[in-house]
Design a protein around this motif. Structure first.
Motif, PDB file in Angstrom:
ATOM      1  N   PRO A  24      -5.001  -3.750  -6.891  1.00  0.00           N
ATOM      2  CA  PRO A  24      -3.619  -4.036  -7.234  1.00  0.00           C
ATOM      3  C   PRO A  24      -3.122  -5.289  -6.534  1.00  0.00           C
ATOM      4  O   PRO A  24      -3.434  -5.553  -5.390  1.00  0.00           O
ATOM      5  CB  PRO A  24      -2.873  -2.784  -6.744  1.00  0.00           C
ATOM      6  N   SER A  25      -2.302  -6.078  -7.238  1.00  0.00           N
ATOM      7  CA  SER A  25      -1.701  -7.270  -6.673  1.00  0.00           C
ATOM      8  C   SER A  25      -0.352  -6.916  -6.084  1.00  0.00           C
ATOM      9  O   SER A  25       0.239  -5.894  -6.406  1.00  0.00           O
ATOM     10  CB  SER A  25      -1.514  -8.335  -7.761  1.00  0.00           C
ATOM     11  N   ALA A  26       0.164  -7.776  -5.244  1.00  0.00           N
ATOM     12  CA  ALA A  26       1.507  -7.579  -4.716  1.00  0.00           C
ATOM     13  C   ALA A  26       2.498  -7.725  -5.850  1.00  0.00           C
ATOM     14  O   ALA A  26       2.262  -8.417  -6.830  1.00  0.00           O
ATOM     15  CB  ALA A  26       1.802  -8.625  -3.635  1.00  0.00           C
ATOM     16  N   ALA A 125      -2.481  -8.568 -19.017  1.00  0.00           N
ATOM     17  CA  ALA A 125      -2.215  -7.391 -19.845  1.00  0.00           C
ATOM     18  C   ALA A 125      -0.880  -6.763 -19.448  1.00  0.00           C
ATOM     19  O   ALA A 125      -0.036  -6.458 -20.308  1.00  0.00           O
ATOM     20  CB  ALA A 125      -3.337  -6.370 -19.697  1.00  0.00           C
ATOM     21  N   ALA A 126      -0.673  -6.595 -18.149  1.00  0.00           N
ATOM     22  CA  ALA A 126       0.574  -6.012 -17.668  1.00  0.00           C
ATOM     23  C   ALA A 126       1.767  -6.875 -18.059  1.00  0.00           C
ATOM     24  O   ALA A 126       2.829  -6.357 -18.435  1.00  0.00           O
ATOM     25  CB  ALA A 126       0.528  -5.845 -16.150  1.00  0.00           C
ATOM     26  N   LEU A 146       0.991   3.566 -17.768  1.00  0.00           N
ATOM     27  CA  LEU A 146      -0.371   3.886 -17.356  1.00  0.00           C
ATOM     28  C   LEU A 146      -0.876   2.906 -16.303  1.00  0.00           C
ATOM     29  O   LEU A 146      -1.530   3.307 -15.337  1.00  0.00           O
ATOM     30  CB  LEU A 146      -1.301   3.876 -18.572  1.00  0.00           C
ATOM     31  N   LEU A 147      -0.553   1.616 -16.464  1.00  0.00           N
ATOM     32  CA  LEU A 147      -0.982   0.634 -15.470  1.00  0.00           C
ATOM     33  C   LEU A 147      -0.329   0.898 -14.120  1.00  0.00           C
ATOM     34  O   LEU A 147      -0.978   0.781 -13.076  1.00  0.00           O
ATOM     35  CB  LEU A 147      -0.653  -0.785 -15.946  1.00  0.00           C
ATOM     36  N   VAL A 154      -0.747  -4.256 -11.653  1.00  0.00           N
ATOM     37  CA  VAL A 154       0.543  -4.126 -10.975  1.00  0.00           C
ATOM     38  C   VAL A 154       0.336  -3.196  -9.786  1.00  0.00           C
ATOM     39  O   VAL A 154      -0.643  -2.443  -9.748  1.00  0.00           O
ATOM     40  CB  VAL A 154       1.629  -3.539 -11.905  1.00  0.00           C
ATOM     41  N   PRO A 155       1.239  -3.222  -8.800  1.00  0.00           N
ATOM     42  CA  PRO A 155       1.101  -2.275  -7.687  1.00  0.00           C
ATOM     43  C   PRO A 155       1.197  -0.834  -8.184  1.00  0.00           C
ATOM     44  O   PRO A 155       1.986  -0.536  -9.082  1.00  0.00           O
ATOM     45  CB  PRO A 155       2.290  -2.628  -6.779  1.00  0.00           C
ATOM     46  N   GLN A 156       0.398   0.055  -7.606  1.00  0.00           N
ATOM     47  CA  GLN A 156       0.482   1.460  -7.992  1.00  0.00           C
ATOM     48  C   GLN A 156       1.853   2.000  -7.627  1.00  0.00           C
ATOM     49  O   GLN A 156       2.323   1.846  -6.501  1.00  0.00           O
ATOM     50  CB  GLN A 156      -0.617   2.257  -7.284  1.00  0.00           C
TER      51      GLN A 156
END
Length: 224
Positions: A24-26, A125-126, A146-147, A154-156
């Motif tokens: 995940p990215s910030a 995609a996000a 879902l992402l 994206v961040p969880q």
């Protein structure tokens, strides 16, 4: 208990198998990605192979028309893909969701800042799912939820997953209804509420969703 969360992405109200994991990215990086999507994109083929699994030739043809509505216009796959991107950039939510699905599956190829070709681009995609979701596109809202649930691109964030699943579920998206039922059942991203879980499972079951039906059976077997 046999409780399931779908690991599927909806494309134009259909479902397709998700693929791959990504760190995940910030949040700030993800937000910036949504503003600055990559310019270097090349389609691999007309109908992504991941979408073809288990489909008859007739179903494949129908799905192709939904993904690439100009399939009978004589354009090459590359030209058709560029038109899809142009439609997405012009604000067409259907095209944005379809483009996001192609980035997710790796059928739309992009390059990173060093010029290296990426296997798939979860952040792009996000970004496209987010653009369509903000316009009220139910399938894109499910995709974005879902992402967030899985922390891909994206961040969880389970609370955000619930937020987007709810928006999609309220529009009748059956996969979002089932996922939302699971979130309420286990108390993930939302306070645990068995009654709410059953409510959403029942809505999905009425639409013929087998996963929701099995989840309801599991709840009842447990005496709830």
């Amino acid at each position: 208990m046999n409780i399931r969360i779908f690991t599927l992405l909806a494309l134009l109200m259909l479902t397709l198998a998700g693929c791959g994991d990504e760190t995940p990215s910030a949040k700030s990086e993800a937000d910036e990605t949504w503003k600055n999507l990559p310019d270097e994109i090349t389609p691999i083929n007309e109908l992504p192979s991941v979408f073809q699994q288990g489909l008859s030739p007739e179903e494949k043809a129908d799905l192709l028309k939904k993904i690439m509505p100009m399939a009978d216009d004589g354009l090459s796959p590359e030209e058709r893909f560029l038109k899809l991107r142009q439609d997405a950039e012009a604000g067409d939510a259907e095209a944005q969701n379809a483009l996001g699905s192609l980035f997710y599956s790796g059928e739309a190829i992009s390059k990173d800042v060093t010029g290296k070709i990426m296997d798939y681009d979860l952040e792009s995609a996000a970004g496209w799912f987010h653009r369509a979701a903000e316009q009220g596109h139910a399938a894109a809202q499910f995709n974005l939820g879902l992402l967030y649930a899985e922390g891909q691109g994206v961040p969880q964030d389970s609370a955000k997953a619930v937020e987007w699943f709810t928006k999609a579920a309220e529009q009748g998206n059956v996969d979002a209804q089932n996922n939302l039922g699971v979130m309420y059942l286990v108390g993930e991203g939302v306070p645990k509420n068995i009654d709410k879980a059953i409510e959403w499972f029942e809505k999905a079951e009425k639409q013929g969703n087998e996963e929701a039906r099995e989840n309801l059976k599991a709840i009842r077997a447990a005496g709830n």
